[in-house]
Scaffold this active site. Sequence first.
Site, mmCIF file in Angstrom:
data_model
loop_
_atom_site.group_PDB
_atom_site.id
_atom_site.type_symbol
_atom_site.label_atom_id
_atom_site.label_comp_id
_atom_site.label_asym_id
_atom_site.label_seq_id
_atom_site.Cartn_x
_atom_site.Cartn_y
_atom_site.Cartn_z
ATOM 1 N N ARG A 21 0.850 -1.207 0.000
ATOM 2 C CA ARG A 21 0.000 0.000 0.000
ATOM 3 C C ARG A 21 0.884 1.256 0.000
ATOM 4 O O ARG A 21 0.973 1.958 -0.990
ATOM 5 C CB ARG A 21 -0.956 -0.041 1.213
ATOM 6 C CG ARG A 21 -2.093 0.962 1.109
ATOM 7 C CD ARG A 21 -1.733 2.367 1.527
ATOM 8 N NE ARG A 21 -1.243 2.455 2.901
ATOM 9 C CZ ARG A 21 -0.685 3.542 3.408
ATOM 10 N NH1 ARG A 21 -0.503 4.629 2.670
ATOM 11 N NH2 ARG A 21 -0.245 3.547 4.650
ATOM 12 N N ASP A 22 1.562 1.509 1.108
ATOM 13 C CA ASP A 22 2.367 2.728 1.226
ATOM 14 C C ASP A 22 3.440 2.738 0.124
ATOM 15 O O ASP A 22 3.784 3.780 -0.423
ATOM 16 C CB ASP A 22 3.033 2.754 2.609
ATOM 17 C CG ASP A 22 3.314 4.158 3.108
ATOM 18 O OD1 ASP A 22 3.404 5.071 2.285
ATOM 19 O OD2 ASP A 22 3.466 4.328 4.334
ATOM 20 N N HIS A 214 4.888 3.636 12.865
ATOM 21 C CA HIS A 214 5.054 3.629 11.405
ATOM 22 C C HIS A 214 6.092 4.707 11.049
ATOM 23 O O HIS A 214 5.799 5.893 11.120
ATOM 24 C CB HIS A 214 3.675 3.938 10.794
ATOM 25 C CG HIS A 214 3.628 4.100 9.313
ATOM 26 N ND1 HIS A 214 2.998 3.188 8.489
ATOM 27 C CD2 HIS A 214 4.086 5.071 8.489
ATOM 28 C CE1 HIS A 214 3.074 3.603 7.233
ATOM 29 N NE2 HIS A 214 3.731 4.739 7.199
ATOM 30 N N HIS A 216 9.165 6.388 8.537
ATOM 31 C CA HIS A 216 9.828 6.525 7.229
ATOM 32 C C HIS A 216 11.286 6.874 7.491
ATOM 33 O O HIS A 216 11.606 7.566 8.454
ATOM 34 C CB HIS A 216 9.131 7.607 6.391
ATOM 35 C CG HIS A 216 7.837 7.129 5.816
ATOM 36 N ND1 HIS A 216 7.684 6.793 4.493
ATOM 37 C CD2 HIS A 216 6.642 6.894 6.404
ATOM 38 C CE1 HIS A 216 6.448 6.372 4.283
ATOM 39 N NE2 HIS A 216 5.788 6.430 5.428
ATOM 40 N N CYS A 247 4.220 9.156 1.088
ATOM 41 C CA CYS A 247 2.919 9.773 0.808
ATOM 42 C C CYS A 247 3.046 10.755 -0.351
ATOM 43 O O CYS A 247 3.839 11.687 -0.297
ATOM 44 C CB CYS A 247 2.424 10.501 2.053
ATOM 45 S SG CYS A 247 0.897 11.393 1.760
HETATM 46 N N1 COA Z 1 -13.236 4.857 -3.601
HETATM 47 C C1 COA Z 1 -13.452 5.118 -4.911
HETATM 48 N N2 COA Z 1 -13.724 6.339 -5.384
HETATM 49 C C2 COA Z 1 -13.839 7.321 -4.495
HETATM 50 C C3 COA Z 1 -13.657 7.116 -3.123
HETATM 51 C C4 COA Z 1 -13.327 5.827 -2.683
HETATM 52 N N3 COA Z 1 -13.103 5.546 -1.401
HETATM 53 N N4 COA Z 1 -13.829 8.291 -2.485
HETATM 54 C C5 COA Z 1 -14.091 9.200 -3.427
HETATM 55 N N5 COA Z 1 -14.114 8.622 -4.633
HETATM 56 C C6 COA Z 1 -14.316 9.243 -5.940
HETATM 57 C C7 COA Z 1 -15.668 9.900 -6.047
HETATM 58 O O1 COA Z 1 -16.606 8.967 -6.525
HETATM 59 C C8 COA Z 1 -15.407 10.985 -7.044
HETATM 60 O O2 COA Z 1 -15.348 10.436 -8.337
HETATM 61 P P1 COA Z 1 -15.889 11.247 -9.617
HETATM 62 O O3 COA Z 1 -14.946 12.408 -9.763
HETATM 63 O O4 COA Z 1 -15.758 10.254 -10.715
HETATM 64 O O5 COA Z 1 -17.276 11.627 -9.269
HETATM 65 C C9 COA Z 1 -14.000 11.435 -6.700
HETATM 66 O O6 COA Z 1 -13.397 10.315 -6.062
HETATM 67 C C10 COA Z 1 -13.952 12.630 -5.784
HETATM 68 O O7 COA Z 1 -14.791 12.366 -4.680
HETATM 69 P P2 COA Z 1 -15.072 13.399 -3.511
HETATM 70 O O8 COA Z 1 -16.052 12.802 -2.578
HETATM 71 O O9 COA Z 1 -15.359 14.750 -4.079
HETATM 72 O O10 COA Z 1 -13.744 13.386 -2.721
HETATM 73 P P3 COA Z 1 -12.472 14.294 -2.820
HETATM 74 O O11 COA Z 1 -12.144 14.775 -4.175
HETATM 75 O O12 COA Z 1 -12.611 15.251 -1.732
HETATM 76 O O13 COA Z 1 -11.390 13.150 -2.475
HETATM 77 C C11 COA Z 1 -10.457 11.384 -1.167
HETATM 78 C C12 COA Z 1 -11.274 12.647 -1.191
HETATM 79 C C13 COA Z 1 -9.718 11.329 0.138
HETATM 80 C C14 COA Z 1 -11.386 10.201 -1.256
HETATM 81 C C15 COA Z 1 -9.487 11.297 -2.353
HETATM 82 O O14 COA Z 1 -8.747 12.488 -2.442
HETATM 83 C C16 COA Z 1 -8.529 10.149 -2.203
HETATM 84 O O15 COA Z 1 -8.903 8.996 -2.333
HETATM 85 N N6 COA Z 1 -7.244 10.454 -1.939
HETATM 86 C C17 COA Z 1 -6.198 9.490 -1.727
HETATM 87 C C18 COA Z 1 -5.584 9.687 -0.381
HETATM 88 C C19 COA Z 1 -4.444 8.732 -0.172
HETATM 89 O O16 COA Z 1 -4.541 7.563 -0.427
HETATM 90 N N7 COA Z 1 -3.318 9.281 0.276
HETATM 91 C C20 COA Z 1 -2.137 8.518 0.508
HETATM 92 C C21 COA Z 1 -2.224 7.613 1.682
HETATM 93 S S1 COA Z 1 -2.239 8.394 3.242
HETATM 94 ZN ZN ZN Z 2 3.666 6.012 5.476
#
Ligand code: COA
Ligand code: ZN
Length: 326
Positions: A21-22, A214, A216, A247
């Site tokens: 994952r990370d 955790h 890094h 990240c």
């Molecule tokens: N699984 C699948 N799709 C998801 C989702 C999830 N858990 N959460 C949100 N989405 C999709 C929505 O359906 C939407 O899709 P669309 O543009 O096709 O309609 C889009 O993502 C944006 O959704 P929204 O609710 O507006 O969320 P956001 O833009 O505020 O995003 C997060 C919030 C956190 C869900 C998103 O930024 C994300 O997944 N980030 C990854 C964070 C991460 O993994 N960081 C590293 C590890 S710490």
């Molecule tokens: Zn980490």
Amino acid sequence: MNAVNWQGQGRRIHMQEVGTRDGLQAESAFVPTEQKIELVNALSDAGLAKIEVTAFVSPKAIPALRDAEQVLREIRRAPGVVYTALVPNVRGAERAVESRADELNLVMSASESHNLSNLRMTRAQSFAGLAEVVRAVQATGVAINVSLSCAFGCPMEGDVPVPDVLDWCRRYVDELGARGVTLCDTTGMAYPTQVAQLTQAFRTRWPDTELTLHFHNTRGMGLANVLAAIDAGADRLDASLGGIGGCPYAPGASGNVCTEEVVHALTLMGYDTGVDLPRLLAAASQLPGLIGHDVPSQILKAGRRLDLHPCPADFADIAARAASRS
Ligand code: COA
Ligand code: ZN
């Protein structure tokens, strides 16, 4: 006596793999689904206590993990291994539960700036959203762990006050009943005395809650922090195969502490990690081929401490010449 490994005295340390994952979230190359599944299976065979298989996040945000469902459904489940997945919201929780995750690893940041850049909401909004996740999955019996990013410092704000970190822990443990908390050093800002302080404070206040550290290795303090955490009472460590990771929303982030380096060191010191190091190294040796570049792991390059090398080809001559001079 030829070994001075009395320190660990067989104490059990749970090694939790986060490379899938990370690690993979930070890679630009998409590792094919079949190969991800094989990698997780190899990690199960190596004896990891827990594996963070993937993340149920937006596939637009993290395209590298867009195959989360298939990976989690198709891995082989080894008895006793906990298969966890990172989840940022209710949508992610539903996907993870449907894919039979044993545990949901909910994530928010202890720092407001990092929470906004990573998750696009305030910490208060994150907490409210994650409380909703906890309520939504309560009936399923799936365990809840909460990861607090930037618990040892934020790359944008600097130090996060210890009382603030502990107060977020309190809200998750006491108010929401989380089974575990992970204190994350997202960008390698932790240092050993700070780690000892926070670990001890958590352990004293919540002796029955699972605590994971955790780290890094961004500033070379990873292994020192691991040892400080263990001395202060920690028994669960996240680490990533090959030392990959980081990240994508944290400036200057780089790899996690490397699983094979931590296992190698702890085994020498007499701790029981439950991990089969040769199998782990065999899995790690596949990584550069999967992600298309070298990995930070030192052990992969240097071998284990007692992987000995042959003497030079002209060793007999050297020895004879040295003897003739004495
Ligand atoms: N699984 C699948 N799709 C998801 C989702 C999830 N858990 N959460 C949100 N989405 C999709 C929505 O359906 C939407 O899709 P669309 O543009 O096709 O309609 C889009 O993502 C944006 O959704 P929204 O609710 O507006 O969320 P956001 O833009 O505020 O995003 C997060 C919030 C956190 C869900 C998103 O930024 C994300 O997944 N980030 C990854 C964070 C991460 O993994 N960081 C590293 C590890 S710490
Ligand atoms: Zn980490």
